[in-house]
Structure formats: C-alpha cells, structure tokens
Design a protein around this motif. Structure first.
Motif, PDB file in Angstrom:
ATOM      1  N   PHE A   8       1.277  -1.184   0.355  1.00 59.96           N
ATOM      2  CA  PHE A   8      -0.167  -0.401   0.030  1.00 59.96           C
ATOM      3  C   PHE A   8       0.992   1.231   0.076  1.00 59.96           C
ATOM      4  O   PHE A   8       0.491   2.110  -0.563  1.00 59.96           O
ATOM      5  CB  PHE A   8      -1.296  -0.320   1.109  1.00 59.96           C
ATOM      6  CG  PHE A   8      -1.943   1.412   1.417  1.00 59.96           C
ATOM      7  CD1 PHE A   8      -2.449   1.831   0.864  1.00 59.96           C
ATOM      8  CD2 PHE A   8      -1.672   2.278   2.559  1.00 59.96           C
ATOM      9  CE1 PHE A   8      -3.239   2.995   0.865  1.00 59.96           C
ATOM     10  CE2 PHE A   8      -1.928   3.270   2.853  1.00 59.96           C
ATOM     11  CZ  PHE A   8      -3.268   3.648   1.480  1.00 59.96           C
ATOM     12  N   LEU A   9       1.694   1.316   0.626  1.00 59.63           N
ATOM     13  CA  LEU A   9       2.585   2.058   0.591  1.00 59.63           C
ATOM     14  C   LEU A   9       3.393   2.246  -0.401  1.00 59.63           C
ATOM     15  O   LEU A   9       3.720   3.723  -0.803  1.00 59.63           O
ATOM     16  CB  LEU A   9       3.403   2.069   1.854  1.00 59.63           C
ATOM     17  CG  LEU A   9       3.024   2.267   3.860  1.00 59.63           C
ATOM     18  CD1 LEU A   9       4.438   2.249   4.249  1.00 59.63           C
ATOM     19  CD2 LEU A   9       2.431   4.014   3.578  1.00 59.63           C
ATOM     20  N   SER A  15       1.697   8.447  -5.999  1.00 60.16           N
ATOM     21  CA  SER A  15       0.504   9.088  -6.362  1.00 60.16           C
ATOM     22  C   SER A  15       1.158  10.828  -6.467  1.00 60.16           C
ATOM     23  O   SER A  15       1.575  10.717  -5.546  1.00 60.16           O
ATOM     24  CB  SER A  15      -0.203   8.593  -5.378  1.00 60.16           C
ATOM     25  OG  SER A  15      -1.059   7.288  -5.283  1.00 60.16           O
ATOM     26  N   SER A  16       0.174  11.600  -6.623  1.00 61.69           N
ATOM     27  CA  SER A  16       0.135  12.948  -7.019  1.00 61.69           C
ATOM     28  C   SER A  16       0.125  13.463  -5.879  1.00 61.69           C
ATOM     29  O   SER A  16      -0.736  12.473  -4.539  1.00 61.69           O
ATOM     30  CB  SER A  16      -0.713  13.018  -7.982  1.00 61.69           C
ATOM     31  OG  SER A  16      -2.102  13.664  -7.654  1.00 61.69           O
ATOM     32  N   ILE A  23      -6.005  10.933  -0.445  1.00 59.80           N
ATOM     33  CA  ILE A  23      -6.167   9.951   0.333  1.00 59.80           C
ATOM     34  C   ILE A  23      -5.685   9.374   2.165  1.00 59.80           C
ATOM     35  O   ILE A  23      -6.211   8.684   3.007  1.00 59.80           O
ATOM     36  CB  ILE A  23      -4.835   8.841   0.158  1.00 59.80           C
ATOM     37  CG1 ILE A  23      -5.058   8.561  -1.149  1.00 59.80           C
ATOM     38  CG2 ILE A  23      -4.010   8.148   0.589  1.00 59.80           C
ATOM     39  CD1 ILE A  23      -3.819   7.998  -1.625  1.00 59.80           C
ATOM     40  N   TYR A  24      -5.416  11.296   2.120  1.00 61.27           N
ATOM     41  CA  TYR A  24      -5.230  11.386   3.497  1.00 61.27           C
ATOM     42  C   TYR A  24      -7.011  11.543   4.764  1.00 61.27           C
ATOM     43  O   TYR A  24      -6.728  11.358   5.711  1.00 61.27           O
ATOM     44  CB  TYR A  24      -4.257  12.771   3.481  1.00 61.27           C
ATOM     45  CG  TYR A  24      -4.273  12.745   5.389  1.00 61.27           C
ATOM     46  CD1 TYR A  24      -2.415  12.867   6.003  1.00 61.27           C
ATOM     47  CD2 TYR A  24      -5.158  14.297   5.942  1.00 61.27           C
ATOM     48  CE1 TYR A  24      -3.170  13.143   7.217  1.00 61.27           C
ATOM     49  CE2 TYR A  24      -4.518  13.801   6.972  1.00 61.27           C
ATOM     50  CZ  TYR A  24      -3.742  14.230   7.835  1.00 61.27           C
ATOM     51  OH  TYR A  24      -3.189  14.655   8.870  1.00 61.27           O
TER      52      TYR A  24
END
Length: 221
Positions: A8-9, A15-16, A23-24
C-alpha cells in the motif's frame, strides 16, 4: 509492517500531491470512525464556553508519563482546577515541567506558591527569562506510557475562565498521527526550557512576590 502495508505504501508513494490529499482525508475519516466504533470519543477541536477542554486536560494528566506545560500566565483560579491531578501525577513519579511568564504581572504569586506548596521541589517550575522577546504561548505536551502522546495548543492559559467558560480555541495534535509536528513542538519546548528560563526557587519567588503588584485592569485571562 505487513506485506500488504508495504504494498500500500509503495503504491501511494507514486501518487500525485492531489491524490495523496484525497487519500489522507479518507484515512482520517476511517481513523475517526474506527475510534467511534471502539467507543473512543477523541475530541480534537475545542472552542470554549464549557469544560470540555479542562476535562480533556485532566484525562491526559491522569495517564501521562511526562508533562510539559508552557503558558504565558498562571492564575490561582486555574491552578486549583488541575492541582489535584498534578499531585496524582507526582505520586506516579511522572516528571512535571511548567514554564510561565512574568509579562504585565499577570502570573500571580499565589498560584506559584500553591504549586510549590503541594508539589514541592518535585515540580520543575520556571520563569521564561528573556526581556527582549514577547512570551505568549499556551501549550500542554503529554507523553503516555504506551508511546502515544498529545500536544494541546491554542489560546488557553491556566486560569478558570481560559479552561472553562471563556471563549478559547484549542487544538489537539496526536503523536501517533502527527509525529513530526509533535516532536517539533516538544523540541522547541526543551530549547526554551534549557536556554531561556530560570528555575523558580524560594529566593526567586520571594523576589517576584515582593515586586508584584496587581494589574490595574485585572481580568481572569
């Protein structure tokens, strides 16, 4: 860290900025929902006009392994609200450091005497000491035994109004979800503590009391 977590990390690292922001936001929403599912009501934003902030500070003091407080003013009315909690922390051998200011004679000698009377030499009580720099922080830093921690930062000094009925805005920063910010505040606390304070011993307190005059316009800040 599990294989799924690493995968996942690795994915989000590519990612942009825009995608990471989304996501955050989703992760924070999931985190708060998980807390609620476990009946953990984690308050992070405080606006005053009630005792929510005081209650959260008391909870933090009750489980703290280390307490560091940095406030502009100490008033007897506020000290009395948390003093018994600090006494219990002392019984657990929890380090307690309090740094306060002398600006405008707002800090009351009676508040300082009360702290020293109940906590004695155990508490590390200090004045901020740099006449050329205004001193106006209100920060409460707690480390817990489980490696977690909180920083409460905002507008509340230690007074009855600031901790209860006054309109004061404060915010909680969790060590687990914001470790970088937590460590920055703690590091800055110890920078001030080590280089810009003087320990309030009996002699310093007597001298401050002798020179102290009640401000002409006095409010419970």
């Amino acid at each position: 860290m599990s294989f799924k977590e690493k995968k996942f990390l690795n994915k989000i690292e590519k990612s942009s900025i825009e995608d990471l922001e989304t996501i955050y936001q989703k992760l924070e929403s999931i985190y708060m929902q998980l807390l609620l599912n476990q009946n953990i009501d984690l308050k992070k934003c405080f606006y005053g006009g009630n005792e929510n902030y005081l209650l959260e500070l008391k909870k933090s003091i009750s489980k703290a392994a280390e307490i560091n407080i940095l406030v502009s003013f100490l008033l007897e009315s506020g000290v009395r609200l948390i003093l018994e909690d600090l006494v219990e922390a002392k019984k657990r051998n929890c380090p307690i450091r309090i740094v306060t200011g002398k600006y405008l004679n707002i800090t009351q000698p009676s508040a300082l005497y009360l702290i020293k009377d109940r906590l004695g030499s155990y508490v590390d009580l200090r004045f901020f000491e740099n006449e050329g720099i205004p001193f106006h922080p209100k920060v409460y830093i707690f480390e817990y035994v489980n490696g977690r921690g909180d920083v409460f930062i905002g507008s509340s000094n230690i007074s009855e109004s600031a901790l209860t009925y006054g309109i004061e805005w404060n915010y909680r920063i969790e060590k687990t979800t914001n470790p970088g910010d937590f460590e920055k505040f703690k590091k800055e606390f110890f920078k001030l503590y080590e280089f810009y304070t003087e320990k309030i011993d009996d002699s310093i307190l007597r001298e401050y009391s002798r020179r102290w005059k009640r401000p002409k316009v006095f409010i419970d800040i």
